[in-house]
Design a protein around this motif. Structure first.
Motif, PDB file in Angstrom:
ATOM      1  N   ASP A   1      43.816  39.760  37.487  1.00  0.00           N
ATOM      2  CA  ASP A   1      42.686  40.685  37.486  1.00  0.00           C
ATOM      3  C   ASP A   1      43.011  41.898  38.339  1.00  0.00           C
ATOM      4  O   ASP A   1      43.704  41.790  39.364  1.00  0.00           O
ATOM      5  CB  ASP A   1      41.430  39.997  38.039  1.00  0.00           C
TER       6      ASP A   1
ATOM      7  N   ASP B   1      41.334  43.503  40.411  1.00  0.00           N
ATOM      8  CA  ASP B   1      40.857  43.538  41.804  1.00  0.00           C
ATOM      9  C   ASP B   1      41.800  42.799  42.765  1.00  0.00           C
ATOM     10  O   ASP B   1      41.565  42.805  43.974  1.00  0.00           O
ATOM     11  CB  ASP B   1      39.416  43.021  41.915  1.00  0.00           C
TER      12      ASP B   1
ATOM     13  N   SER C   1      42.165  39.775  43.493  1.00  0.00           N
ATOM     14  CA  SER C   1      41.430  38.797  44.314  1.00  0.00           C
ATOM     15  C   SER C   1      42.331  37.655  44.779  1.00  0.00           C
ATOM     16  O   SER C   1      42.139  37.099  45.853  1.00  0.00           O
ATOM     17  CB  SER C   1      40.254  38.211  43.534  1.00  0.00           C
TER      18      SER C   1
ATOM     19  N   ASP D   1      35.902  39.844  44.804  1.00  0.00           N
ATOM     20  CA  ASP D   1      35.511  41.242  44.786  1.00  0.00           C
ATOM     21  C   ASP D   1      34.138  41.269  44.107  1.00  0.00           C
ATOM     22  O   ASP D   1      33.979  40.773  43.003  1.00  0.00           O
ATOM     23  CB  ASP D   1      36.550  42.025  43.972  1.00  0.00           C
TER      24      ASP D   1
ATOM     25  N   ASP E   1      32.390  43.550  42.797  1.00  0.00           N
ATOM     26  CA  ASP E   1      32.234  44.378  41.608  1.00  0.00           C
ATOM     27  C   ASP E   1      32.654  43.534  40.402  1.00  0.00           C
ATOM     28  O   ASP E   1      33.828  43.195  40.258  1.00  0.00           O
ATOM     29  CB  ASP E   1      33.147  45.609  41.746  1.00  0.00           C
TER      30      ASP E   1
HETATM   31 MG   LIG Z   1      36.903  40.027  40.043  1.00  0.00          MG
END
Ligand SMILES: [Mg+2]
Ligand SMILES: Nc1nc2c(ncn2[C@@H]2O[C@H](COP(=O)(O)OP(=O)(O)O)[C@@H](O)[C@H]2O)c(=O)[nH]1
Length: 241
Positions: A92, A94, A96, A207, A209
């Motif tokens: 992903d 982000d 994470s 995250d 968002d």
């Molecule tokens: Mg995420």
């Protein structure tokens, strides 16, 4: 040996640039194989695609694939099917999952005899920081998957996975879902057909968002579980050698 790292994105203009910079620096330093980063954009309505093209000009080893229709599964299937890489992976945007889990994830496939590698937030050694709500939903969902299929892999939904080209060639045409259930479908069919799954604990920082619509996704997941179980009982999946 070429390693593909796909970054699926939907309306991620804000974070895409810094994530690609971080990932590019990490792979340059810590990946002992040749690699490619593929930004996979579906139908973003913000400046994601423009930012992605700019990043391609800035960083060697980065390319973009654009699709008109939404769905993370759709994007992964297209990029993985068309990539010339020996190892196909995604994470992903982000980031994470802590990136230090990436080299061991792909080593398990390259030299450890595994076919699929998944990051897991649900093993004892995982360190996961996320909201109580997402934690509870994740645990309940993964129990449901085990209840349906008696599978052993621990975390279907972590956005951090890899598989070998051989496993991908057999499994991807069998996976029908184009959205969030794609991961579960790939893992269930994979494990049931005898592919070896390497379950790696990750350090995960959520995250906040998110693109996930929880109720809609939960309904789609349950429909997906029922569909895949029906397909198994009809004997639909056969391993190809
Ligand atoms: Mg995420
Ligand atoms: N290509 C593509 N990526 C998507 C789509 N929807 C979400 N993503 C990406 O999937 C990843 C995970 O999404 P995110 O909202 O962080 O999910 P969460 O961490 O489970 O809340 C991010 O990189 C998103 O940009 C989509 O329709 N197409």
């Amino acid at each position: 040996m070429l390693v593909n790292v796909t970054i699926p994105v939907y309306n991620e203009e804000k974070i895409l640039g810094s994530s690609i910079a971080t990932l590019h620096a990490f792979l340059t330093k810590h990946c002992r194989f040749e690699w490619e980063i593929v930004i996979a954009d579906n139908a973003s309505t913000d400046r994601t695609l423009g930012v992605a093209h700019q990043l391609v000009r800035e960083y060697p080893g980065v390319r973009v694939v654009h699709l008109d229709q939404k769905g993370r599964g759709r994007a992964l299937k297209k990029v993985w099917t068309e990539s010339p890489a020996d190892i196909l992976s995604y994470m992903d945007v982000d980031l994470s999952s802590n990136l230090y889990a990436f080299p061991p994830l792909i080593e398990a496939l390259i030299s450890g005899g595994f076919d699929i590698g998944i990051g897991s937030r649900l093993l004892k050694a995982s360190t996961t920081r996320r909201s109580l709500k997402r934690e509870a939903i994740s645990r309940a969902y993964n129990l449901l998957v085990k209840g349906f299929f008696t599978t052993k892999f621990s975390d279907a939904q972590c956005g951090f996975k890899a598989l070998t080209r051989k496993a991908a060639q057999d499994l991807l045409p069998k996976v029908e879902d184009t959205g969030w259930f794609f991961d579960t479908e790939l893992l269930v069919i994979g494990e049931k057909l005898g592919y070896r799954i390497f379950d790696l604990p990750v350090s995960w920082i959520e995250d906040l968002d998110t693109r996930v619509k929880i109720v809609r996704t939960a309904i789609d997941d349950i429909k997906g579980l029922i569909r895949v179980r029906r397909s198994f009982s009809k004997g639909k999946y056969q391993k190809q050698n």
